[in-house]
Design an enzyme around this catalytic site. Structure first.
Site, PDB file in Angstrom:
ATOM      1  N   LYS A 199      42.783  45.638  51.995  1.00  0.00           N
ATOM      2  CA  LYS A 199      43.978  44.828  52.273  1.00  0.00           C
ATOM      3  C   LYS A 199      44.951  44.966  51.116  1.00  0.00           C
ATOM      4  O   LYS A 199      44.631  44.633  49.977  1.00  0.00           O
ATOM      5  CB  LYS A 199      43.571  43.368  52.470  1.00  0.00           C
ATOM      6  CG  LYS A 199      44.748  42.445  52.735  1.00  0.00           C
ATOM      7  CD  LYS A 199      44.285  41.029  53.067  1.00  0.00           C
ATOM      8  CE  LYS A 199      45.452  40.104  53.283  1.00  0.00           C
ATOM      9  NZ  LYS A 199      45.005  38.737  53.590  1.00  0.00           N
ATOM     10  N   LYS A 252      44.581  46.943  56.381  1.00  0.00           N
ATOM     11  CA  LYS A 252      45.729  46.081  56.631  1.00  0.00           C
ATOM     12  C   LYS A 252      46.773  46.265  55.543  1.00  0.00           C
ATOM     13  O   LYS A 252      46.388  46.241  54.366  1.00  0.00           O
ATOM     14  CB  LYS A 252      45.225  44.639  56.659  1.00  0.00           C
ATOM     15  CG  LYS A 252      46.264  43.599  56.868  1.00  0.00           C
ATOM     16  CD  LYS A 252      45.649  42.235  56.838  1.00  0.00           C
ATOM     17  CE  LYS A 252      46.760  41.231  56.873  1.00  0.00           C
ATOM     18  NZ  LYS A 252      46.341  39.952  56.413  1.00  0.00           N
TER      19      LYS A 252
HETATM   20  C1  PBG Z   1      45.422  35.324  54.813  1.00  0.00           C
HETATM   21  C2  PBG Z   1      45.997  36.333  55.741  1.00  0.00           C
HETATM   22  C3  PBG Z   1      47.272  36.943  55.696  1.00  0.00           C
HETATM   23  C4  PBG Z   1      47.369  37.720  56.836  1.00  0.00           C
HETATM   24  C5  PBG Z   1      46.178  37.592  57.525  1.00  0.00           C
HETATM   25  N1  PBG Z   1      45.325  36.748  56.816  1.00  0.00           N
HETATM   26  C6  PBG Z   1      48.421  36.754  54.791  1.00  0.00           C
HETATM   27  C7  PBG Z   1      48.368  37.030  53.375  1.00  0.00           C
HETATM   28  O1  PBG Z   1      47.466  37.660  52.846  1.00  0.00           O
HETATM   29  O2  PBG Z   1      49.321  36.557  52.756  1.00  0.00           O
HETATM   30  C8  PBG Z   1      48.590  38.534  57.210  1.00  0.00           C
HETATM   31  C9  PBG Z   1      48.780  38.767  58.649  1.00  0.00           C
HETATM   32  C10 PBG Z   1      50.134  39.189  59.064  1.00  0.00           C
HETATM   33  O3  PBG Z   1      51.067  39.429  58.263  1.00  0.00           O
HETATM   34  O4  PBG Z   1      50.301  39.294  60.288  1.00  0.00           O
HETATM   35  N2  PBG Z   1      44.706  35.806  53.744  1.00  0.00           N
HETATM   36 ZN    ZN Z   2      44.370  34.197  52.106  1.00  0.00          ZN
END
Ligand code: PBG
Ligand code: ZN
Length: 327
Positions: A199, A252
């Site tokens: 991520k 992601k």
């Molecule tokens: C929380 C999380 C996030 C997303 C999914 N789970 C946001 C972040 O890390 O700030 C992002 C999903 C999206 O942008 O559609 N940890």
């Molecule tokens: Zn988070």
């Protein structure tokens, strides 16, 4: 007869000449079974709150969420990932591990009303902490090891309330191992972990943070999410999650990271998921609203590119729309 023409033996166009050939030769296909639809659940009542930056996406209260579930099922989507917006936030994100927390309530209600749903939960603290970071703070820093215990309790609590799978997204070191351990000793060894293994710290999450009300109050997430410049590090993150017992690896965001999806696909036999994140969704929606692109076509082409890169599973806000076009 011109000699050069005779030499033209290889003609890829032969296999593209009609829909019959093209359908026969198509290498990758998208089906509704590939898709997981994210839903935002709020602890408020009588709420269908439009997210301005994500046209078509809403925060739903539990007394109205069945409208959204019925629509998803009608489209052919029965796999959901749930994000919670609690009534109260505090420094340790208490609602996340509370039996009567928003996600726990949602799981019990939806499992009762719709046994055919497959329910996945996001396991992270940022939606529940008043500071908006993905873990417990020690000063201005997220304390990795202290956070692990909370993530463990959150995952167990989700499993108890009926989650079919948990998806830790906080990028804490050791989170998969800790959650696997916690689930196993609590008789949940059958619950899989879909880890947000790779991520990146991405500006594409902007609209999600409006939807989940989870923007960090100070600083950013660069000390735990990955640097977008890094490719080799993705292999290391994936390797560690595999060792810790992840069942599915997620990458992601998706669209700007197709090379990473492809890289991880080549390096493991585990199933691969990718998250077609909020910013990717909103950009297509915005351009389509302006009439600058054909929104449906760009949506389908984007989702297909993720499959072509090697994803088995796509988490996407387009799930309902795409499934309807695939009917
Ligand atoms: C929380 C999380 C996030 C997303 C999914 N789970 C946001 C972040 O890390 O700030 C992002 C999903 C999206 O942008 O559609 N940890
Ligand atoms: Zn988070």
């Amino acid at each position: 007869m011109n000699k050069e023409l005779f030499d033209l033996v290889h003609r890829p166009r032969r296999l593209r000449q009609s829909a019959g050939f093209r359908d026969l030769l198509r290498e990758h296909r998208l089906t509704p079974d590939d898709l997981i639809y994210p839903i935002f659940v709020t602890a408020q009542t009588n709420t269908k709150n439009a997210i301005e930056t994500m046209p078509g996406i809403y925060q739903w209260s539990l007394d109205r969420i069945n409208e959204e579930i019925d629509d998803a099922l009608d489209a052919g989507i029965n796999r959901l990932i749930l994000f919670g917006i609690p009534s109260e936030k505090d420094p340790v994100g208490s609602d996340a591990i509370n039996d009567d927390g928003i996600i726990q309530k949602a799981l019990r209600q939806l499992k009762g009303d719709y046994p055919e749903l497959m329910l996945i939960t996001d396991v992270c603290m940022c939606e529940y902490t008043d500071h908006g970071h993905c873990g417990i703070l020690h000063g201005q820093q997220v304390d990795n090891d202290q956070t692990l215990g909370y993530l463990q309790r959150q995952a167990i609590s989700h499993a108890e309330a009926g989650a079919d799978m948990v998806a830790p997204s906080g990028m804490m070191d050791g989170m998969v191992g800790a959650i696997r351990d916690g689930l196993d000793v609590n008789d949940f060894s059958h619950i899989p972990i879909m880890s947000y293994a790779v991520k990146y710290s991405s500006a594409y999450y902007g609209p999600f943070r409006d939807a989940a009300e989870s923007a960090p109050r100070f600083g950013d997430r660069k000390s735990y999410q990955m640097d977008p410049a890094n490719r080799r590090e993705a292999l290391r993150e994936a390797e560690l999650d595999i060792e810790e017992g992840a069942d599915i690896l997620m990458i992601k965001p998706a669209l700007a990271y197709l090379d990473i999806i492809s890289l991880i696909r080549e390096s493991t036999t585990l199933p691969i998921a990718c998250y077609n994140v909020s910013g990717e969704y909103s950009m297509i929606k915005a351009a389509a609203e302006k009439g600058w692109i054909n929104g449906d076509d760009v949506m389908m082409e984007s989702l297909l590119s993720m499959k072509r890169a090697g994803a088995d599973i796509i988490l996407t806000y387009f799930a309902k729309e795409a499934a309807r076009l695939l009917k």
